[in-house]
Design an enzyme around this catalytic site. Structure first.
Site, PDB file in Angstrom:
ATOM      1  N   LEU A  29       0.819  -1.212   0.000  1.00  0.00           N
ATOM      2  CA  LEU A  29       0.000   0.000   0.000  1.00  0.00           C
ATOM      3  C   LEU A  29       0.852   1.262   0.000  1.00  0.00           C
ATOM      4  O   LEU A  29       0.462   2.275  -0.581  1.00  0.00           O
ATOM      5  CB  LEU A  29      -0.928  -0.011   1.221  1.00  0.00           C
ATOM      6  CG  LEU A  29      -2.156  -0.923   1.137  1.00  0.00           C
ATOM      7  CD1 LEU A  29      -2.920  -0.896   2.451  1.00  0.00           C
ATOM      8  CD2 LEU A  29      -3.065  -0.498  -0.005  1.00  0.00           C
ATOM      9  N   CYS A  30       2.021   1.181   0.628  1.00  0.00           N
ATOM     10  CA  CYS A  30       2.870   2.374   0.666  1.00  0.00           C
ATOM     11  C   CYS A  30       3.342   2.756  -0.738  1.00  0.00           C
ATOM     12  O   CYS A  30       3.450   3.940  -1.084  1.00  0.00           O
ATOM     13  CB  CYS A  30       4.063   2.154   1.590  1.00  0.00           C
ATOM     14  SG  CYS A  30       5.082   0.732   1.157  1.00  0.00           S
TER      15      CYS A  30
END
EC number: 6.2.1.64
Length: 419
Positions: free
Chosen positions: A196-197
């Site tokens: 997700l980062c």
């Protein structure tokens, strides 16, 4: 219209090959071929090829299940469909097309999910051929045939075909005897996931932009609307969000087709690979039903990406397979006058060296050992129904008993046989 498919199958059946069982006869092969009832699961790229090959291989009775409708993008490889069929049931249109081409084949279409049918429906088939691209559905049908084998000692072979680009595989599985689909699942590559980062701060690929729109942007903009990959309006919105994200970071390659492929995890399909794998599936079905030649031992791999690599291999059952690893044990009782309490103590506790076994049947308990101070004088034959088994003519419990005990790591499965 093709009126006599025996022209193509007669040579294969006319005599025993070098590896054929000595007792084989052409008459036997033709008889078994004529009375076999085959279920085809899936009427997509693989399914169309499988239906055509089975019908042209002199199989007379075929059922087909598919829950999907025909889309315009299917027409480049699913050759049983035409443009006017878009929006209609794949199973129904494919079956109708085959019946128009092959005169003496009987095909029944089911515009349904496989989960819509119970065990008794699947028990009517001699053999099942799967042409699915969905792991969950393949696992479900695999468990169904294993459960049938365990509960009814009825062994319905499952032939599973799968393709991805220029690669494919065929598995021949005999429930509880060979490795099942669950045993193979560890060989299936895991679906690609993205941190997700990376999606939120530093996308580098078009897939990153699409997954950002899918996982982060859509829930924020439409918190009360679940994204539906089969809704064209939803897909268009997803594509536009992904494209804007890609432009912001100077990334090329986001297209509507790629957006749909990422969000639906679509496996690329090539018509020629489907034809190769479907042909192998149907050859194995033909050999198994007629006994004209030995079957594939478990699995065949096809790889057309680096030249042509074709290999077959035997894959052994996993001892701890959650589906087929815990086979039911057979318990033979010689009198119909045995009580539930006697059965629990003499036939279950003593034989399997258990401590305080609880016995369950069809979702409810028939004997609770912890409450065993009160005698259970009910006759076992009055508590669980028996049916005659076609293989040995003996009476077997209709469904398996499940035994739970603190000495057991996994529940014990029992089939009771009455002599």
């Amino acid at each position: 219209m093709i009126r006599d498919t025996r022209i193509s199958t007669g040579y294969a059946l006319q005599g025993a090959g070098p590896f054929t069982d000595k007792e084989y006869t052409r008459e036997f092969g033709e008889t078994e071929l004529g009375r076999a009832k085959i279920l085809v699961v899936g009427a997509g790229g693989l399914g169309c090829e499988i239906l055509k090959d089975l019908a042209l291989s002199s199989f007379k009775e075929i059922d087909c299940i598919d829950m999907d409708t025909i889309e315009l993008s299917n027409l480049n490889r699913q050759f049983l469909f035409r443009e006017e069929d878009v929006g209609k049931s794949k199973a129904e249109i494919a079956s109708r097309f085959i019946k128009q081409v092959v005169k003496d084949v009987k095909i029944q279409a089911h515009f349904n999910k496989i989960q819509d049918f119970d065990m008794e429906f699947y028990r009517q088939f001699t053999l099942i051929v799967c042409g699915l691209d969905n792991i969950e559905a393949r696992s479900w049908i695999n468990k169904m045939v294993v459960d049938i084998a365990m509960q009814h000692t009825q062994y319905i072979p499952l032939i599973d075909g799968g393709t991805e680009g220029f690669q494919g595989s065929v598995k021949v599985m005999i429930p509880t005897i060979t490795a099942c689909f669950e045993c193979y699942k560890q060989l299936i590559p895991k679906q690609t996931t993205y941190p997700l980062c990376t999606l939120a701060s530093m996308p580098r690929l078009p897939e990153h932009c699409i997954e950002w729109a899918h996982q982060l942007k859509w829930p924020k903009l439409y918190p009360h609307t679940k994204f539906d990959a089969d809704d064209p309006e939803h897909v268009t919105k997803m594509y536009r969000m992904s494209l804007q994200r890609a432009k912001d970071f100077g990334i090329e390659g986001v297209t509507k087709a790629k957006t749909l492929g990422v969000v639906k995890n679509i496996i690329p399909a090539i018509a020629s690979t489907n034809a190769v794998i479907a042909a192998a599936c149907c050859n194995e079905a033909f050999k198994f039903i007629t006994s004209c030649n030995p079957n594939l031992e478990n699995i065949m791999y096809y790889n057309g990406e680096v030249g042509v690599v074709l290999a077959s291999d035997e894959y052994h059952k996993l001892v701890d397979c959650p589906v087929c690893g815990n086979r039911p044990r057979e318990v033979v009782i010689t009198t119909s006058q045995i009580t539930v309490e006697q059965f629990a103590n003499e036939y279950v506790k003593v034989r399997f060296s258990l401590v305080e076994p609880d016995i369950f049947y069809n979702g409810g308990d028939i004997y609770n050992f912890k409450n065993g101070n009160k005698e259970d004088n009910r006759l076992l034959v009055e508590v669980i129904p028996f049916e005659e088994n076609s293989n040995d003519g003996q009476l077997h419990s209709k469904y398996q008993l499940i035994v739970v005990d603190k000495s057991l790591q996994n529940p014990l499965k029992l089939i009771v046989k009455l002599e």
